[in-house]
Every structure is written in structure tokens, then in C-alpha cells.
Design an enzyme around this catalytic site. Structure first.
Site, PDB file in Angstrom:
ATOM      1  N   ARG A 103       0.821  -1.225   0.000  1.00 24.09           N
ATOM      2  CA  ARG A 103       0.000   0.000   0.000  1.00 24.09           C
ATOM      3  C   ARG A 103       0.854   1.273   0.000  1.00 24.09           C
ATOM      4  NH1 ARG A 103      -3.880  -0.360   4.912  1.00 24.09           N
ATOM      5  NH2 ARG A 103      -2.040  -1.313   5.866  1.00 24.09           N
ATOM      6  N   LYS A 139     -20.619   2.434  -7.204  1.00 28.74           N
ATOM      7  CA  LYS A 139     -19.967   1.137  -7.384  1.00 28.74           C
ATOM      8  C   LYS A 139     -19.623   0.924  -8.852  1.00 28.74           C
ATOM      9  CE  LYS A 139     -20.585  -0.564  -3.122  1.00 28.74           C
ATOM     10  NZ  LYS A 139     -19.506  -0.989  -2.247  1.00 28.74           N
ATOM     11  N   ASN A 171     -16.579  -4.266  -5.639  1.00 29.57           N
ATOM     12  CA  ASN A 171     -16.492  -3.421  -4.449  1.00 29.57           C
ATOM     13  C   ASN A 171     -15.615  -2.201  -4.710  1.00 29.57           C
ATOM     14  OD1 ASN A 171     -16.762  -2.538  -1.775  1.00 29.57           O
ATOM     15  ND2 ASN A 171     -14.926  -3.618  -1.149  1.00 29.57           N
ATOM     16  N   ILE A 174     -23.704   6.560  11.934  1.00 31.57           N
ATOM     17  CA  ILE A 174     -23.831   5.245  11.307  1.00 31.57           C
ATOM     18  C   ILE A 174     -23.191   4.143  12.146  1.00 31.57           C
ATOM     19  CG2 ILE A 174     -23.341   3.900   9.228  1.00 31.57           C
ATOM     20  CD1 ILE A 174     -25.462   6.182   8.988  1.00 31.57           C
ATOM     21  N   ARG A 213      -8.119   4.002  -0.410  1.00 30.14           N
ATOM     22  CA  ARG A 213      -8.699   3.230   0.699  1.00 30.14           C
ATOM     23  C   ARG A 213      -8.733   1.760   0.291  1.00 30.14           C
ATOM     24  NH1 ARG A 213     -10.493   1.356   5.496  1.00 30.14           N
ATOM     25  NH2 ARG A 213     -12.674   0.769   5.549  1.00 30.14           N
ATOM     26  N   HIS A 223     -16.613  10.935   3.400  1.00 28.44           N
ATOM     27  CA  HIS A 223     -15.411  10.559   2.662  1.00 28.44           C
ATOM     28  C   HIS A 223     -14.608  11.782   2.244  1.00 28.44           C
ATOM     29  CE1 HIS A 223     -18.006   7.031   2.428  1.00 28.44           C
ATOM     30  NE2 HIS A 223     -16.883   6.339   2.364  1.00 28.44           N
ATOM     31  N   CYS A 271     -22.187   7.762   6.233  1.00 27.28           N
ATOM     32  CA  CYS A 271     -21.455   6.510   6.443  1.00 27.28           C
ATOM     33  C   CYS A 271     -20.739   6.589   7.788  1.00 27.28           C
ATOM     34  CB  CYS A 271     -20.461   6.279   5.290  1.00 27.28           C
ATOM     35  SG  CYS A 271     -20.063   4.529   5.029  1.00 27.28           S
TER      36      CYS A 271
END
Length: 754
Positions: free
Chosen positions: A15, A114, A119, A432, A516, A696, A728
Site C-alpha cells: 500500500r 460502485k 467493491n 452510522i 482506501r 469521505h 457513512c
């Protein structure tokens, strides 16, 4: 036999792109430092593929955030509000990706959706009536030259003209057809530049061709490429599709002047049948998607070569390819030191799939597969027993009856019982579930995993985080609280770790959105709950306050969709196994005095079949019951919540209502609240909380902004059914911006109540 890769993971083996990007966002490194990291990653990925013997290697499959956003920049359709910020190229790019709040201005991020049935999330391009599409950027050309300087010939990957127009959002009276001519000219400019550079192949990705197409869609696709392909000159054009078959437009695709066509033979159920019916032109090359780019299981060479032999009956020139980009699987198995060898031997991540492609390309040229040790070794693996079967689990699933999928009291009656019980104000406020995962939270988890602290010490610290979280929410004035989820690494991985039947990786990260990443657990055998998972944390949180605290669970469909599933039993069987396990947890939470239980189904829409005629028979007919299975045994006064994010739900809104939850929260802020029209049109009965701000993005929404969002919602939603919440969980945000945003959320709710 030659081989090709549609695309490769871009965040790096460990990553690296994620960490460099986050440092750049924090101002710890310069954009030059970020560019250098990106350059090193691209070099590593190209050389890895070349050394594995891949002949058709992709470039421009790298992105700092998202390929559709890259395409927006390349085609010069940056909305004016982002241009007016006056930021540099990187600043403008990330403002569209993440939103921006500073002295230059305040803008929201692009909407996020999406990417077909994956995903992965893409950023939705926005076209206004005044938008002018033209070649504006340089990225594909610079990356092609970068690879060539390393001695590597690549095929630049470009989102196709049809898919770009099909997925864009239109803010005005103009439609895709109105932008077709401009778009075709821009793609001609792209081809002209590639011809200047001496590029041999370019890959135009057109996954939208595997969706249900209207006559007008097909006409748009054909008209675009009739214009574009006239100007291709020396560069060869590969039309690449994936995630399904092109049954609606196969004849049209094969009739156009493409030099190659990439077809998916795994998710494309009718692809082989289409070849049989239509043949394949002798002057074109078929890039056959035979190695699965979406799962982590080793390729069964015998089955793959059998399918390949059938493909060869209808196409003379075939290149072995992945079924889609390898973006959707982890980078490599080499980092997995804890997996047992008898488990690990069944897996192939992106790097290992390169080896599979190479081995298959060699074996396929022979008439005697058994002469190859690679083939025989693969055969041994697939002939061996690998699954952990649990007879008791299968018997529970087999014994399920209609009563297991239905609550005894209907929703309207439950609504009145719950309103009387909770006594919440109009427009109740909540979040959430998760709160920011600070360095202290991560360190506590890391120390426990490394064995530096025992479980008692770990839990004591988690309880301290929970108490701080509860006190902060009380101070903010939220009506329904959460415990913060400090014991969880990920909403699916955490539950997988507490269920039998799963295996886990250390560094098998997969990109979800931007940089992410998630680390999906792997379903290896039959699934069951071993012991209570969340009860002690929720019970402790509730003991600290008189306000209701939600028990937080992940639903069976999301756990399944965000795991790598088995291939030997049905998705329905796995969903019901997980559903029974979650039901046990729900019932234990209720016994512990938790009055509200949220069972998140963030990924419900994610695996909805691309073809509408398969929605129910292959998915919804078991996905909706799997959720109902979880809460069918609770009392009417126990309130069941669920949450869904970043998908277009309008077309299945009635099915969502049929989940029989009491409250549903949706992502709605990035999509500009378009969801509420669908709720109104379908007479949505469930109480609902459309997200009032985008978590986000680091920007803090003003009270007035949230107030206006709530007033807009109240035009379509009964005030007695509306909840107020972010869109979220808050785990990825910092504490200061979280507190400021929630403070404004509570204040806005008070303003509207008054």
C-alpha cells in the site's frame, strides 16, 4: 500462445501509494515526492509483468485516485466550481476526488458509485450543458513513454467513449447523444497522439457493453466507433469488455473495425454461445478472458484448458487474458507468512495469476498437457480435499422454514410501539456506527495482535475509548448513540475473525475507493458463530448512558459480498449460514438489554447481477431473505436498523423496503439527495435517514448546508419517518472534523425541528 493482462493493482505490494498520498494530503511530502512514489510503483508493476512473460502489458491502468476521474481530466470536463479554486493540477484533481475547504473556496467531491458488480468505487463525471469535451490531459501518453524508456512496450488503457458517456451524470438538458460528436473527436485526438508516439496497441475499456442495452444505446456505441476507428491509422485498437457478455451488441462489435476484442468467458455466461452463433472474424484477435481477475482461488488448469479448446473452435487468433483487471484481487501471496500451506496452495493473487497466465500459455500450445509438471501439480491440488465441512451447520440451513424469515408483528404496529418506548424527538439524530480510528486505537489493536499486551489489557483500553465516545456524543446532543467500534479493524474482517469457516490474510489488501483498501476475509469452509462477538462492548456502552446505544453488526449479504467466497457451494447457502450466525448475535444483544440493533448491509446492491432479468432468480430472491433471517426472532419493541452506501438504489427500492427493517440509513449526500425522489415515488414505508453530509471528504458541512438538505428531504419524506445522520461511518475521519461536523448536524436538526 501469447498472454495479456487487462490491468494491474496500483496501490503497491504494501500500500505504498496509500501512505504516500496520505502524507501528501497532510502536507508532509511534496507533489514531486508523491509523483516519485507513483513512478517507482509503475516501474515495479511493468517489470513484474514483463519478467512473468506477459506480452500485452497495460499502462495508464495506474491512478492516484480513480480511472474515471482521470478520464474526466483527460477530456477536459472539469466543472467550473473546481477551476475557480485556482489550485494546481494535483490540487484540482484531489478537490474533485475528496472535496475541498479553504480560503480559495468550498466544494464537495464528485459523486461516488460502485463500479458495476465489484467493491471498487468510481467517481461520476459531471457534464453540464456548457461542457466542452476535448483532449486536455497528457497522462496516458506520458505513462506510455515512461514504460517505453524502460524497454517495455505497453498498451495504454483508456476508458471507452461509450462507457464514459453512459456512466456520466448530466446536469442539464443535454444527453449523451448531444456529446457524442465532441467525444468522438476527442478520442480521434487520443489516437492521433498515440500514432505520433508509435504505439502498437491501445485498449479501450467498454464494460458498459455487458449491461442491458437499448436500441438507442447500441446506435450510440456504433456511431461513436464508426467515427473514431476511421482515424486509427497504425495503432491497433483493442475493444475490451469484462464482468459479463455482450449478448445485446455482439454482431455490432464484431462488424466494427477493431483489431481485437476482449471477451469475458467466466462471468460472460453466453460468451461461448455468442462465438458459436456469430463466429469470430479472421482479421481480428480474440483476447480471451479465461483467468479470473476477481477471485483469489487458484485457476483449475484442466477446466481452463478445456474451455480454451472450445474457444479455439470459433476463433483462429487467440490471446490468453485475465477476465478483468487484477485491480480486484490482492497483490501477492508472498506477504502471507501465517497461512497454512494446505490453505495457501489453493490461492493465487495478482502476481501469482501472472505465473498462471504464463504457464497456461505454454501448456495450451501442446497436445499433451500431462507432459507438463505444472499441469500435473495443479491437478493434484484440485483433486485433493480442502474444505472444512460442518454437518450441523448444513442441517440448520436445510431446516429453515418460512417462519425464520418473518417478524411476528408488522412494521406499522412496531413503529407505534417503538415510538412510545423510545420517546425520541422529531428528526432523531444518530451516526452510522464507527468513530475515528486514532493512532491510540490502532496501537492498542496492534499491540494485542503482536502479543505485547494481553486480552484483559486490550479490552480495558477499548472500554476507555468507548466511555470517551459515549461522553462526547452526549455532549454533542445526539439522540441515539453508538459505541464507536474501537474493537474492530474492518466491518467484515472483524466478524470473519469471530466465525468458524474463515481464513485470514496479513497483507492481502484490495482497493475500494481512492487509496482506501480493504482486506477481505476468505470463506474456506462452513460458517458458524463460535461465541458472542460484540455483546460485551455494546452492553458496556449502554451501561454508561440512559440514551439508547445501537448494537452494531454487519449483515450476511455484506459479509458475503466483501469476502472472497467459496466456489463449491452456492452464494445462497453461504448467505444463510452467515445469517444464522448473525441471528444468534442479534438475539444475544437483545437479551443483554440493547434496544436498537443495526445490521449493516452496505454491499446489498454490489453483487446485483448486471442483467436485470437475473436480479431475482440469481440474487434478490435469497439476499433479501438472508437479511430478514437475522432479525426474525426479536421482539416488536426492538428496533432494527440497517445502512447502505454508494450505490444506485432507486431500481430496487421496493426490495429494500421488503427487508422489513424499522430504520434504513442511506448514502445520499454525494448523489445530491436524488434517492428521496425514489422513496417518495415508491411509497417507502421504512423510517429513513438519507445521509446529510459526506464523510469521505475532510470538509466540514455548515449548519445552513445541513439545514437545507433536511428541508429538501422533508418535501418528500414524512417528518415522523426522517432520521438525521452522516452518510457513512466515521472511522476514516479525524476527530476535530468529526466533532465539528456532528455539532453542526445536531444544530441543524434543532433548527429544522423548531
Amino acid at each position: 500462445m501469447k498472454s495479456a493482462v487487462i490491468g494491474f493493482p496500483r496501490v503497491g505490494k504494501l500500500r505504498e501509494l496509500k501512505f504516500a498520498s496520505e502524507k501528501y494530503f497532510r502536507g508532509e511530502i511534496t507533489k514531486e515526492n508523491l509523483e516519485e512514489t507513483a513512478k517507482e510503483l509503475r516501474k515495479e508493476h511493468w517489470e513484474l509483468q514483463r519478467n512473468a512473460g506477459i506480452e500485452y502489458i497495460s499502462s495508464n491502468d495506474f491512478s492516484f485516485y480513480d480511472g474515471m476521474l482521470d478520464m474526466t481530466v483527460l477530456l477536459g470536463v472539469i466543472p467550473e466550481e473546481y477551476k475557480r479554486l485556482g489550485l494546481d493540477e494535483h490540487g484540482t484533481y484531489f478537490a474533485m476526488a475528496r472535496g475541498y475547504q479553504g480560503k480559495e473556496g468550498d466544494v464537495k467531491a464528485f459523486a461516488m458509485k460502485k463500479w458495476f458488480n465489484t467493491n471498487y468505487h468510481y467517481l461520476v463525471p459531471e457534464l453540464n450543458d456548457g461542457s466542452q469535451i476535448h483532449l486536455s490531459g497528457k497522462k496516458p501518453f506520458e505513462e506510455y513513454e515512461e514504460a517505453r524508456a524502460l524497454g517495455i512496450e505497453t498498451k495504454p488503457v483508456i476508458i471507452g467513449a461509450f462507457t464514459f458517456l453512459k456512466l456520466a451524470k448530466y446536469n442539464g438538458s443535454r444527453t449523451a447523444l448531444d456529446f457524442a460528436e465532441q467525444t468522438a473527436r476527442a478520442y480521434i485526438q487520443i489516437l492521433a497522439k498515440l500514432n505520433e508516439l508509435g504505439t502498437k496497441w491501445v485498449q479501450f475499456d467498454e464494460p458498459a457493453l455487458v449491461t442491458d442495452l437499448s436500441k438507442e444505446d447500441i446506435e450510440l456505441f456504433v456511431s461513436l466507433y464508426k467515427i473514431i476507428l476511421k482515424q486509427k491509422n497504425n495503432v491497433k485498437v483493442l475493444l475490451q469488455t469484462y464482468f459479463g457478455d455482450i449478448r445485446d451488441c455482439c454482431k455490432e462489435v464484431l462488424a466494427l473495425e477493431f483489431d481485437g476484442a476482449g471477451l469475458d468467458f467466466l462471468e460472460g455466461k453466453k460468451t461461448l454461445e455468442l462465438l458459436k452463433e456469430n463466429g469470430f472474424p479472421k482479421d481480428k484477435i480474440l483476447f480471451a478472458g479465461l483467468v479470473n481477475g476477481k477471485n483469489i482461488w487458484k485457476c483449475d488448469y484442466a477446466k481452463t484448458l478445456d474451455l480454451f479448446s472450445k474457444v479455439k473452435k470459433y476463433a483462429q487468433n487467440v490471446i490468453l487474458s485475465t477476465s478483468c483487471s487484477l485491480l480486484h484481487v490482492p497483490y501477492t501471496l508472498e506477504n502471507e507468512t501465517n497461512l497454512k500451506s494446505e490453505v495457501k496452495k489453493h490461492f493465487a493473487f495478482a502476481k501469482e495469476k501472472l505465473l498462471e497466465l504464463h504457464e497456461l500459455s505454454i501448456i495450451a500450445d501442446s497436445s499433451d498437457f500431462e507432459a507438463f509438471s505444472e499441469y500435473k501439480n495443479n491437478k493434484v491440488i484440485f483433486n485433493a480435499e480442502r474444505l472444512y465441512e460442518d454437518k450441523a451447520v448444513r442441517e440448520k440451513v436445510a431446516a429453515l422454514s418460512e417462519a425464520d424469515f418473518k417478524r411476528k408483528t408488522d412494521r406499522k404496529e412496531r413503529e407505534q410501539i417503538q415510538k412510545a418506548k423510545f420517546g425520541l424527538p422529531l428528526l432523531p439524530t444518530t451516526t452510522i456506527g464507527s468513530f475515528p480510528q486514532t493512532q491510540e486505537v490502532k496501537k492498542n489493536r496492534s499491540s494485542y495482535r503482536k502479543g505485547e499486551i494481553d486480552r484483559e489489557t486490550y479490552d480495558r483500553q477499548v472500554f476507555a475509548f468507548i466511555e470517551e465516545c459515549i461522553r462526547e456524543q452526549e455532549k454533542l446532543g445526539l439522540d441515539v448513540l453508538v459505541h464507536g467500534e474501537y474493537e474492530r479493524n474492518d466491518m467484515v474482517e472483524f466478524f470473519g475473525e469471530n466465525l468458524a469457516g474463515y481464513v485470514f490474510t496479513e497483507k492481502a489488501w484490495v482497493q475500494s475507493y481512492g487509496t482506501r483498501c480493504v482486506k477481505p476475509p476468505i470463506i474456506f469452509g462452513d460458517v458458524k458463530r463460535i461465541s458472542p462477538i460484540t455483546v460485551k462492548y455494546s452492553e458496556y456502552a449502554q451501561s454508561l448512558t440512559k440514551r439508547p446505544v445501537k448494537g452494531m453488526l454487519t449483515g450476511p449479504v455484506t459479509i458475503l459480498n466483501w469476502s472472497f467466497p467459496r466456489e463449491d457451494i452456492s452464494l445462497q447457502e453461504m448467505a444463510y449460514q452467515i445469517g444464522i450466525a448473525i441471528r444468534e448475535e442479534v438475539c444475544d444483544l437483545e437479551k443483554a438489554g440493547i434496544r436498537i440493533v443495526q445490521i449493516d448491509e452496505a454491499a446489498l446492491k454490489e453483487k446485483l447481477p448486471i442483467r436485470k432479468n437475473e436480479w431475482y432468480s440469481e440474487y434478490l430472491d435469497w439476499a433479501i431473505p438472508a437479511f430478514r433471517l437475522c432479525h426474525s426472532r426479536v421482539r416488536p419493541e426492538t428496533q432494527i436498523h440497517t445502512h447502505m452506501c454508494y450505490s444506485e438504489f432507486e431500481e430496487i427500492i421496493r426490495d429494500i423496503d421488503n427487508m422489513d427493517a424499522d430504520v434504513i440509513s442511506f448514502e445520499a449526500s454525494r448523489s445530491k439527495l436524488t434517492l428521496i425522489d425514489a422513496l417518495k415515488a415508491n411509497g417507502f414505508e421504512t423510517e429513513v435517514g438519507p445521509g446529510v453530509y459526506d464523510i469521505h471528504s475532510p470538509r466540514v458541512p455548515a449548519v445552513e448546508e445541513i439545514t437545507q438538505a433536511l428541508l429538501k428531504m422533508l418535501e418528500k419524506i414524512d417528518k415522523n419517518k426522517l432520521w438525521v445522520n452522516p452518510d457513512c461511518g466515521l472511522k476514516t475521519r479525524g476527530i476535530p472534523e468529526t466533532i465539528a461536523s456532528l455539532k453542526n448536524l445536531v444544530e441543524a436538526a434543532k433548527v429544522v425541528r423548531n
